[in-house]
Write a protein that holds these residues in place. Structure first.
Motif, PDB file in Angstrom:
ATOM      1  N   GLU A   1       0.829  -1.197   0.000  1.00 43.85           N
ATOM      2  CA  GLU A   1       0.000   0.000   0.000  1.00 43.85           C
ATOM      3  C   GLU A   1       0.867   1.252   0.000  1.00 43.85           C
ATOM      4  N   LEU A   2       0.455   2.228  -0.800  1.00 45.10           N
ATOM      5  CA  LEU A   2       1.114   3.526  -0.892  1.00 45.10           C
ATOM      6  C   LEU A   2       0.398   4.521   0.015  1.00 45.10           C
ATOM      7  N   PRO A   3       1.002   5.694   0.256  1.00 49.53           N
ATOM      8  CA  PRO A   3       0.310   6.705   1.060  1.00 49.53           C
ATOM      9  C   PRO A   3      -1.019   7.118   0.424  1.00 49.53           C
ATOM     10  N   ALA A   4      -1.984   7.429   1.280  1.00 55.53           N
ATOM     11  CA  ALA A   4      -3.276   7.923   0.801  1.00 55.53           C
ATOM     12  C   ALA A   4      -3.139   9.374   0.360  1.00 55.53           C
ATOM     13  N   LEU A   5      -3.834   9.729  -0.727  1.00 56.34           N
ATOM     14  CA  LEU A   5      -3.868  11.106  -1.205  1.00 56.34           C
ATOM     15  C   LEU A   5      -5.317  11.540  -1.396  1.00 56.34           C
ATOM     16  N   ARG A   6      -5.526  12.825  -1.311  1.00 58.44           N
ATOM     17  CA  ARG A   6      -6.852  13.387  -1.612  1.00 58.44           C
ATOM     18  C   ARG A   6      -6.907  13.717  -3.093  1.00 58.44           C
ATOM     19  N   ASP A   7      -7.963  13.277  -3.764  1.00 59.21           N
ATOM     20  CA  ASP A   7      -8.086  13.631  -5.171  1.00 59.21           C
ATOM     21  C   ASP A   7      -9.099  14.756  -5.345  1.00 59.21           C
ATOM     22  N   VAL A   8      -9.119  15.322  -6.529  1.00 62.17           N
ATOM     23  CA  VAL A   8      -9.901  16.528  -6.788  1.00 62.17           C
ATOM     24  C   VAL A   8     -11.206  16.155  -7.453  1.00 62.17           C
ATOM     25  N   ASP A   9     -12.283  16.235  -6.687  1.00 62.53           N
ATOM     26  CA  ASP A   9     -13.626  16.041  -7.232  1.00 62.53           C
ATOM     27  C   ASP A   9     -14.429  17.341  -7.185  1.00 62.53           C
TER      28      ASP A   9
END
Length: 209
Positions: free
Chosen positions: A175-183
């Motif tokens: 697992e990689l770090p969690a990121l916030r995506d742009v919605d």
């Protein structure tokens, strides 16, 4: 094992991209934010050492110099994701796929993901998104992208369902770090803070405020 980074993207056309930013953005402002997100994402991939680079695009947006370019194929997002892996497959090379919705991603994080994908005890790497989806999926065997066709996208459990489907195939997943995506525009403002100030994305978001 060598690797390639795939960027799945839409050509930034007003009214066709980032429509959930409207309102408060106009369609033209939303397209400008999308264009900036794509530009910063491409720049991060370009700065990632030792990888092949390919733009998998809907529309006529050109690939940067030195990149490969593949047109998206499929009706649903799940089909386009599956086909992105299948249509770009290179024997002996893993594929790390990202989108254009996490412009805060940097070359260091991408390089770490590629290194992890190349380790002997890993078959896949998975980057969760804070909304329950995912921002990155790396597969040493791109044929496993087949599972994506049947997984509902843009839901709060897309990521969990993706992980479960891959584990059902016996894959060892890092697992990689969690990121916030742009919605939404709220997302855009939060992500802009996480980007380098000189990037195109925070400037585009500031211009739309």
């Amino acid at each position: 094992m060598s690797a390639q980074v795939l960027v799945l993207a839409k050509t930034p056309v007003p009214g066709r991209v980032k429509t959930r930013l409207c309102p408060p953005c106009t369609p033209r402002e939303a397209a400008g934010i999308a264009a900036a997100a794509l530009a910063d994402t491409l720049a991060a991939v370009a700065a990632t050492p030792g990888v092949r680079r390919r733009l998998v695009v809907e529309g006529d947006h050109p690939a940067p110099p030195g990149w490969g370019r593949t047109a998206q194929r499929g009706t649903t997002l799940g089909e386009r994701l599956e086909n992105a892996y299948a249509d770009t497959r290179i024997a002996g090379a893993g594929s790390l796929l990202i989108g254009m919705d996490t412009p805060q991603v940097g070359a260091g994080l991408l390089a770490a993901a590629v290194r992890r994908l190349g380790e002997d005890d890993v078959d896949a790497v998975f980057g969760p998104a804070e909304d329950g989806g995912w921002w990155a999926l790396g597969l040493n065997d791109p044929a496993h992208g087949r599972v994506l066709r049947d997984i509902p996208t843009s839901t709060s459990d897309t990521g969990a369902l993706t992980l479960a489907a891959l584990r059902d195939r016996g894959l060892r997943i890092a697992e990689l770090p969690a990121l916030r995506d742009v919605d939404t525009f709220v997302d855009a403002c939060a992500v802009a803070v996480a980007c380098p100030a000189a990037g195109r994305f925070p400037q585009a978001v500031a211009a739309a405020r």
